[in-house]
Design a protein around this motif. Structure first.
Motif, PDB file in Angstrom:
ATOM      1  N   ILE A  27       0.824  -1.199   0.000  1.00 42.33           N
ATOM      2  CA  ILE A  27       0.000   0.000   0.000  1.00 42.33           C
ATOM      3  C   ILE A  27       0.864   1.257   0.000  1.00 42.33           C
ATOM      4  O   ILE A  27       0.641   2.179  -0.780  1.00 42.33           O
ATOM      5  CB  ILE A  27      -0.986  -0.018   1.178  1.00 42.33           C
ATOM      6  N   LYS A  28       1.880   1.304   0.854  1.00 40.35           N
ATOM      7  CA  LYS A  28       2.751   2.484   0.918  1.00 40.35           C
ATOM      8  C   LYS A  28       3.598   2.630  -0.344  1.00 40.35           C
ATOM      9  O   LYS A  28       3.815   3.737  -0.829  1.00 40.35           O
ATOM     10  CB  LYS A  28       3.670   2.402   2.136  1.00 40.35           C
ATOM     11  N   ALA A  29       4.102   1.521  -0.853  1.00 39.43           N
ATOM     12  CA  ALA A  29       5.034   1.573  -1.977  1.00 39.43           C
ATOM     13  C   ALA A  29       4.350   1.745  -3.326  1.00 39.43           C
ATOM     14  O   ALA A  29       4.968   2.234  -4.263  1.00 39.43           O
ATOM     15  CB  ALA A  29       5.872   0.297  -2.003  1.00 39.43           C
ATOM     16  N   CYS A  30       3.088   1.374  -3.430  1.00 34.60           N
ATOM     17  CA  CYS A  30       2.428   1.361  -4.734  1.00 34.60           C
ATOM     18  C   CYS A  30       1.405   2.473  -4.927  1.00 34.60           C
ATOM     19  O   CYS A  30       0.736   2.519  -5.961  1.00 34.60           O
ATOM     20  CB  CYS A  30       1.755   0.008  -4.963  1.00 34.60           C
ATOM     21  N   THR A  31       1.243   3.342  -3.937  1.00 32.86           N
ATOM     22  CA  THR A  31       0.271   4.421  -4.073  1.00 32.86           C
ATOM     23  C   THR A  31       0.919   5.756  -3.745  1.00 32.86           C
ATOM     24  O   THR A  31       1.964   5.819  -3.109  1.00 32.86           O
ATOM     25  CB  THR A  31      -0.949   4.217  -3.148  1.00 32.86           C
ATOM     26  N   GLN A  52       9.895   0.157  -6.708  1.00 36.50           N
ATOM     27  CA  GLN A  52       9.522   0.376  -5.309  1.00 36.50           C
ATOM     28  C   GLN A  52       8.244  -0.407  -4.988  1.00 36.50           C
ATOM     29  O   GLN A  52       8.132  -0.995  -3.908  1.00 36.50           O
ATOM     30  CB  GLN A  52       9.312   1.858  -5.039  1.00 36.50           C
ATOM     31  N   CYS A  53       7.308  -0.418  -5.900  1.00 36.26           N
ATOM     32  CA  CYS A  53       6.061  -1.149  -5.704  1.00 36.26           C
ATOM     33  C   CYS A  53       6.346  -2.650  -5.574  1.00 36.26           C
ATOM     34  O   CYS A  53       5.836  -3.317  -4.668  1.00 36.26           O
ATOM     35  CB  CYS A  53       5.099  -0.874  -6.860  1.00 36.26           C
ATOM     36  N   LEU A  54       7.165  -3.181  -6.471  1.00 37.66           N
ATOM     37  CA  LEU A  54       7.504  -4.604  -6.410  1.00 37.66           C
ATOM     38  C   LEU A  54       8.241  -4.938  -5.118  1.00 37.66           C
ATOM     39  O   LEU A  54       8.029  -6.004  -4.527  1.00 37.66           O
ATOM     40  CB  LEU A  54       8.328  -5.007  -7.629  1.00 37.66           C
ATOM     41  N   GLN A  55       9.089  -4.018  -4.655  1.00 39.72           N
ATOM     42  CA  GLN A  55       9.788  -4.223  -3.376  1.00 39.72           C
ATOM     43  C   GLN A  55       8.787  -4.248  -2.225  1.00 39.72           C
ATOM     44  O   GLN A  55       8.904  -5.044  -1.303  1.00 39.72           O
ATOM     45  CB  GLN A  55      10.838  -3.132  -3.150  1.00 39.72           C
ATOM     46  N   GLY A  56       7.781  -3.370  -2.270  1.00 36.79           N
ATOM     47  CA  GLY A  56       6.743  -3.353  -1.239  1.00 36.79           C
ATOM     48  C   GLY A  56       5.970  -4.660  -1.208  1.00 36.79           C
ATOM     49  O   GLY A  56       5.667  -5.199  -0.136  1.00 36.79           O
ATOM     50  N   LEU A  87       9.612 -12.446  -7.459  1.00 32.75           N
ATOM     51  CA  LEU A  87       9.806 -11.000  -7.269  1.00 32.75           C
ATOM     52  C   LEU A  87      11.237 -10.624  -6.910  1.00 32.75           C
ATOM     53  O   LEU A  87      11.608  -9.456  -6.989  1.00 32.75           O
ATOM     54  CB  LEU A  87       8.888 -10.487  -6.163  1.00 32.75           C
ATOM     55  N   ARG A  88      12.017 -11.588  -6.493  1.00 23.78           N
ATOM     56  CA  ARG A  88      13.368 -11.320  -6.008  1.00 23.78           C
ATOM     57  C   ARG A  88      14.187 -10.573  -7.051  1.00 23.78           C
ATOM     58  O   ARG A  88      14.233 -10.942  -8.207  1.00 23.78           O
ATOM     59  CB  ARG A  88      14.052 -12.625  -5.634  1.00 23.78           C
ATOM     60  N   THR A  89      14.812  -9.490  -6.624  1.00 27.05           N
ATOM     61  CA  THR A  89      15.602  -8.684  -7.547  1.00 27.05           C
ATOM     62  C   THR A  89      17.088  -8.736  -7.232  1.00 27.05           C
ATOM     63  O   THR A  89      17.905  -8.419  -8.070  1.00 27.05           O
ATOM     64  CB  THR A  89      15.142  -7.216  -7.519  1.00 27.05           C
ATOM     65  N   GLY A  90      17.433  -9.111  -6.020  1.00 26.56           N
ATOM     66  CA  GLY A  90      18.839  -9.134  -5.619  1.00 26.56           C
ATOM     67  C   GLY A  90      19.383 -10.554  -5.607  1.00 26.56           C
ATOM     68  O   GLY A  90      18.823 -11.463  -6.181  1.00 26.56           O
ATOM     69  N   GLY A  91      20.478 -10.729  -4.921  1.00 27.89           N
ATOM     70  CA  GLY A  91      21.120 -12.027  -4.846  1.00 27.89           C
ATOM     71  C   GLY A  91      20.624 -12.882  -3.693  1.00 27.89           C
ATOM     72  O   GLY A  91      21.039 -14.015  -3.556  1.00 27.89           O
ATOM     73  N   ILE A 121      -6.737 -10.479   2.498  1.00 23.46           N
ATOM     74  CA  ILE A 121      -7.092  -9.147   2.002  1.00 23.46           C
ATOM     75  C   ILE A 121      -5.899  -8.505   1.285  1.00 23.46           C
ATOM     76  O   ILE A 121      -6.043  -7.898   0.227  1.00 23.46           O
ATOM     77  CB  ILE A 121      -7.621  -8.265   3.147  1.00 23.46           C
ATOM     78  N   ARG A 122      -4.703  -8.656   1.852  1.00 25.15           N
ATOM     79  CA  ARG A 122      -3.510  -8.078   1.226  1.00 25.15           C
ATOM     80  C   ARG A 122      -3.230  -8.748  -0.115  1.00 25.15           C
ATOM     81  O   ARG A 122      -2.770  -8.099  -1.054  1.00 25.15           O
ATOM     82  CB  ARG A 122      -2.303  -8.208   2.158  1.00 25.15           C
ATOM     83  N   THR A 123      -3.518 -10.046  -0.241  1.00 24.84           N
ATOM     84  CA  THR A 123      -3.286 -10.709  -1.531  1.00 24.84           C
ATOM     85  C   THR A 123      -4.209 -10.156  -2.615  1.00 24.84           C
ATOM     86  O   THR A 123      -3.834 -10.128  -3.783  1.00 24.84           O
ATOM     87  CB  THR A 123      -3.440 -12.246  -1.445  1.00 24.84           C
ATOM     88  N   VAL A 124      -5.389  -9.704  -2.236  1.00 23.08           N
ATOM     89  CA  VAL A 124      -6.283  -9.054  -3.206  1.00 23.08           C
ATOM     90  C   VAL A 124      -5.617  -7.770  -3.703  1.00 23.08           C
ATOM     91  O   VAL A 124      -5.591  -7.495  -4.910  1.00 23.08           O
ATOM     92  CB  VAL A 124      -7.673  -8.764  -2.595  1.00 23.08           C
ATOM     93  N   THR A 125      -5.051  -6.995  -2.784  1.00 20.43           N
ATOM     94  CA  THR A 125      -4.350  -5.768  -3.156  1.00 20.43           C
ATOM     95  C   THR A 125      -3.144  -6.077  -4.038  1.00 20.43           C
ATOM     96  O   THR A 125      -2.921  -5.409  -5.051  1.00 20.43           O
ATOM     97  CB  THR A 125      -3.910  -4.999  -1.894  1.00 20.43           C
ATOM     98  N   ILE A 126      -2.377  -7.089  -3.661  1.00 21.42           N
ATOM     99  CA  ILE A 126      -1.207  -7.479  -4.449  1.00 21.42           C
ATOM    100  C   ILE A 126      -1.642  -7.910  -5.845  1.00 21.42           C
ATOM    101  O   ILE A 126      -1.036  -7.507  -6.851  1.00 21.42           O
ATOM    102  CB  ILE A 126      -0.414  -8.596  -3.732  1.00 21.42           C
ATOM    103  N   ASN A 127      -2.693  -8.706  -5.934  1.00 18.80           N
ATOM    104  CA  ASN A 127      -3.188  -9.151  -7.229  1.00 18.80           C
ATOM    105  C   ASN A 127      -3.602  -7.964  -8.102  1.00 18.80           C
ATOM    106  O   ASN A 127      -3.278  -7.905  -9.293  1.00 18.80           O
ATOM    107  CB  ASN A 127      -4.364 -10.113  -7.032  1.00 18.80           C
TER     108      ASN A 127
END
Length: 140
Positions: A27-31, A52-56, A87-91, A121-127
């Motif tokens: 929510i914080k990273a994607c809005t 940033q959204c993907l990191q959130g 989603l992993r972006t690093g090592g 509920i959070r998975t709905v937001t992620i989706n």
């Protein structure tokens, strides 16, 4: 579920707890944090930071994965791990499913019920965010 927790785990029976409130989350990273949007955060492509959204989203999954380690549903834990791996972006590598220690007290099982509902509920937001990220630029 009744067989897992020993009681009917319904949304009406629990107070939801946002375990990601004090950290970066979907929510914080994607809005937008624009105070003019009030209680309805806005999405604006021009100011939108996809990484940033993907990191959130990753941080949300990581927090819920850590909270659900005592839950004996290894399929759920493995699914979260797969999502984190995608989603992993690093090592760093996704955590491996841990053997659940089991929930003993009613209080622990009620908290798990709350966390599971909050995660649902959070998975709905992620989706919705993932759908937004994969949509054509013109659809907002």
């Amino acid at each position: 579920e009744l067989g897992t927790l020993g009681f009917e785990c319904t949304l009406e029976e629990v107070d939801l707890e946002d375990i990601t409130e004090d950290q970066i989350n979907t929510i914080k990273a994607c809005t937008s944090e624009d105070p003019r949007t009030g209680n309805c955060p806005a999405l604006e492509r021009s100011a939108f930071d996809t990484s940033q959204c993907l990191q959130g989203i990753y941080e949300d999954l990581s927090a819920y994965r850590a909270e659900l380690t005592n839950f004996s549903d290894q399929k759920l834990l493995a699914t979260i791990d797969e999502m984190m791996k995608a989603l992993r972006t690093g090592g760093s590598s996704a955590p491996q499913p841990a053997a659940g220690a089991g929930l003993t007290s009613f209080k622990e099982r009620m908290r798990l019920c709350s966390v599971l509902h909050a995660f649902r509920i959070r998975t709905v937001t992620i989706n919705r965010m993932m759908n937004y990220l994969t949509s054509p630029e013109s659809s907002l």
